[in-house]
Write a protein that holds these residues in place. Structure first.
Motif, PDB file in Angstrom:
ATOM      1  N   LEU A  14       0.831  -1.205   0.000  1.00 44.25           N
ATOM      2  CA  LEU A  14       0.000   0.000   0.000  1.00 44.25           C
ATOM      3  C   LEU A  14       0.869   1.259   0.000  1.00 44.25           C
ATOM      4  O   LEU A  14       0.577   2.229  -0.698  1.00 44.25           O
ATOM      5  N   VAL A  27      -5.455   4.858   3.861  1.00 44.84           N
ATOM      6  CA  VAL A  27      -5.341   3.452   4.263  1.00 44.84           C
ATOM      7  C   VAL A  27      -6.635   3.046   4.966  1.00 44.84           C
ATOM      8  O   VAL A  27      -7.215   1.992   4.690  1.00 44.84           O
ATOM      9  N   VAL A  55      -9.386   2.640   2.391  1.00 48.26           N
ATOM     10  CA  VAL A  55      -9.212   1.415   1.613  1.00 48.26           C
ATOM     11  C   VAL A  55      -9.677   0.211   2.431  1.00 48.26           C
ATOM     12  O   VAL A  55     -10.323  -0.702   1.926  1.00 48.26           O
ATOM     13  N   ARG A 112      -2.264  -6.877   7.389  1.00 47.70           N
ATOM     14  CA  ARG A 112      -1.338  -5.844   6.915  1.00 47.70           C
ATOM     15  C   ARG A 112       0.114  -6.278   6.969  1.00 47.70           C
ATOM     16  O   ARG A 112       0.927  -5.816   6.194  1.00 47.70           O
ATOM     17  N   ALA A 157      -6.355  -1.459  -4.481  1.00 48.05           N
ATOM     18  CA  ALA A 157      -6.093  -0.626  -3.302  1.00 48.05           C
ATOM     19  C   ALA A 157      -4.794   0.149  -3.482  1.00 48.05           C
ATOM     20  O   ALA A 157      -4.711   1.336  -3.151  1.00 48.05           O
ATOM     21  N   ARG A 158      -3.768  -0.530  -4.010  1.00 51.50           N
ATOM     22  CA  ARG A 158      -2.485   0.148  -4.251  1.00 51.50           C
ATOM     23  C   ARG A 158      -2.674   1.327  -5.192  1.00 51.50           C
ATOM     24  O   ARG A 158      -2.137   2.407  -4.980  1.00 51.50           O
ATOM     25  N   MET A 160      -4.335   4.251  -3.503  1.00 52.18           N
ATOM     26  CA  MET A 160      -3.467   4.956  -2.565  1.00 52.18           C
ATOM     27  C   MET A 160      -2.731   6.130  -3.216  1.00 52.18           C
ATOM     28  O   MET A 160      -2.287   7.045  -2.542  1.00 52.18           O
TER      29      MET A 160
END
Lengths: 293, 237
Positions: free
Chosen positions: B99, B116, B119, B130, B148-149, B152
């Motif tokens: 992330l 974060v 997400v 995590r 999600a990445r 971010m």
């Protein structure tokens, strides 16, 4: 018993030097995918630069840090001007280039510094400590301390900083890293710069322990660093440190108790490399990633 | 459509001597989900790669009115996130580190922490895992992590390559739902490549159908569903 402990402490000290060089090898292996055969000669060249600075009257620690800075720039330049040019070629090509670099640096050093034996100043006191019957050299403690500090700094950089994370990512998955805006190419140059700094520290620490040095003094040490890196797993930083210390202690202990071993140190190092590569190519800590597809 | 966020005009791309795109023109507007459909080898993935700069390309590529740079790093910094074929997971790094890499182009620590959290609201399983090595996640989880990445980075445009590949319909629906809600919340646009035309048309406003490196049909999702050829060749009814 005291004798054994004494040998272990001085083994850890030489192991610290192997560990630094092994770390440099691992750093480049992870990012470039090749073993850098010129690593020892890069360290040798840095050592000569430090000697030159000291010879011109620069105070020791200023010369030390100045050498690290020059080495970093040198490592970056080597990557940019030489390695980067062949980075798209097969691994064998790149390896051959590093061997060419080895020969070049060795020849250049012999030319610049006349191939003479030089003596590098020892920054640590020559006294010893007696700890419960175990005699420990201040120099060994100094080498261990400097190695520890360097390893710790490197760990913090790679594990705790944004750029360090980017550098790790660039080595693991360059394609995906680029998509996230990581400047992959610059990260590789950074890796070479750091490897050169590690080599410089190793060279500067080990040269005084040998009495004198010339342009060939790093070759045997690089063999042991290779053994350390292979033992730990060529792609594992933790392995490089553990392997370095293990090789250092083992060589020292065997050398103390087996008389004829002094002449067999180098063959023993090579034998160790061979045996590990045959029996356990990934070393003690090498990559065997678990992966679900 | 007003001024498009992304505009390709007659874009060509090649792998060595082989030309993969023969002049593609397409547009993606603000807050729009556009899909690119087509058979294997039609040039869908190459279209995304041409945009992100991971393949040699020529032609007109404009993002928010200015020319797209050549290097993938520079494209990423402009706010274009590419979720690539194969998901681009950093196997050996933890989910958290993955992330963090997604946010590599950002400097605002506070905004990062907030995102974060956000997400995790969309993908609650992330909270528990995590510290896990990302290579150990299932295929569906890795696809969600890839999305999600990309989120971010707070991108303005997200390029997604085959999100449905090898995943159960329930997960595919979840992935598209999250994509949609992120767009609604943050004003992002998406260009999605899909082989599964049914899924793609269901979740997008407009679509382009590629055939051997050219745009064969284009229109709104509704129009394409009504198009005889598209129905027969890609929707299967």
């Amino acid at each position: 018993m005291a004798d054994v402990l004494q040998q272990i402490v001085s083994g850890i000290a030489s192991g610290g030097v192997y560990a630094l060089l092994a770390l440099a090898l691992v750093l480049i292996y992870r990012s470039t995918g090749v073993v850098n055969f010129a690593q020892g000669e890069m360290a040798m060249f840095s050592t000569f630069i430090c000697w030159e600075l000291l010879d011109r009257g620069v105070p020791y620690w200023i010369a030390f840090f100045l050498t690290l800075v020059i080495s970093f720039v040198g490592g970056v330049l080597i990557e940019r001007l030489v390695i980067h040019v062949v980075s798209r070629a097969q691994a064998l090509t790149v390896v051959t280039v590093t061997i060419g670099l080895l020969i070049f640096l060795n020849g250049a050093a012999a030319w610049i510094w006349k191939g003479e034996q030089r003596t590098l100043e020892n920054p640590f006191p020559t006294r010893t400590f007696d700890v419960g019957g175990v005699v420990i050299a201040a120099q060994d403690l100094g080498i261990i301390a400097v190695s520890l500090v360097i390893v710790a700094l490197l760990w913090v950089f790679f594990q705790k900083t944004r750029v360090g994370l980017g550098a790790r990512a660039a080595a693991l998955n360059p394609e995906s890293s680029r998509l996230h805006g990581v400047p992959v190419s610059r990260m590789l140059a950074l890796g070479w710069g750091l490897a050169a700094v590690l080599g410089a520290v190793a060279g500067i620490l080990v040269a005084p322990t040998q009495g004198s040095f010339d342009q060939n003094f790093m070759l045997p040490i690089l063999i042991f660093a290779f053994a350390a890196a292979v033992l730990g797993g060529l792609d594992s930083p933790v392995g490089a440190v553990v392997g370095g210390v293990a090789v250092g202690i083992a060589l020292n202990l065997i050398g103390t108790y087996i008389d004829f071993f002094a002449d067999l140190r180098l063959p023993a190092g090579l034998l160790l490399i061979l045996v590990i590569l045959l029996l356990r190519p990934s070393g003690l800590f090498g990559r065997r990633i678990a992966r679900r597809v | 459509m007003p001024v498009p966020l992304l505009e390709l005009e007659d874009v060509e791309a090649r792998y060595g001597a082989i030309r993969a795109l023969h002049g593609i023109s397409l547009q993606v507007g603000e807050r729009e989900v556009v899909s690119v459909l087509g058979a294997n080898g039609a040039g869908k993935t190459t279209t995304l790669r041409a945009i992100s700069g991971t393949v040699r390309r020529s032609g007109g590529l404009r993002f928010d009115g200015s020319r797209l740079p050549r290097s993938p790093e520079a494209v990423a910094r402009l706010g274009i996130a590419h979720v690539p074929e194969g998901r681009g997971t950093f196997d050996e790094l933890t989910v958290d580190e993955n992330l963090e890499l997604g946010a590599f182009t950002r400097r605002d620590r506070a905004g990062y922490e907030r995102d974060v959290k956000e997400v995790i609201e969309h993908f609650p399983w992330i909270a528990e895992r995590r510290d896990q090595q990302a290579g150990l996640l299932s295929g569906g989880e890795q696809q969600m992590l890839a999305l999600a990445r990309a989120f971010m980075a707070r991108p303005r445009l997200i390029l997604v390559d085959e999100p449905s590949l090898g995943l159960a319909p329930r997960i595919v629906k979840q992935i598209f739902d999250v994509l949609r809600s992120w767009i609604d919340e943050h004003g992002m646009s998406a260009l999605v490549v899909e082989q599964n035309a049914n899924v793609a048309l269901e979740h997008s406003e407009r679509a382009y159908v590629l055939e051997v490196g050219r745009v064969a049909v284009e229109g709104t999702a509704h129009e394409l569903r009504g198009n005889e050829t598209v129905r027969k060749s890609y929707l299967g009814y």
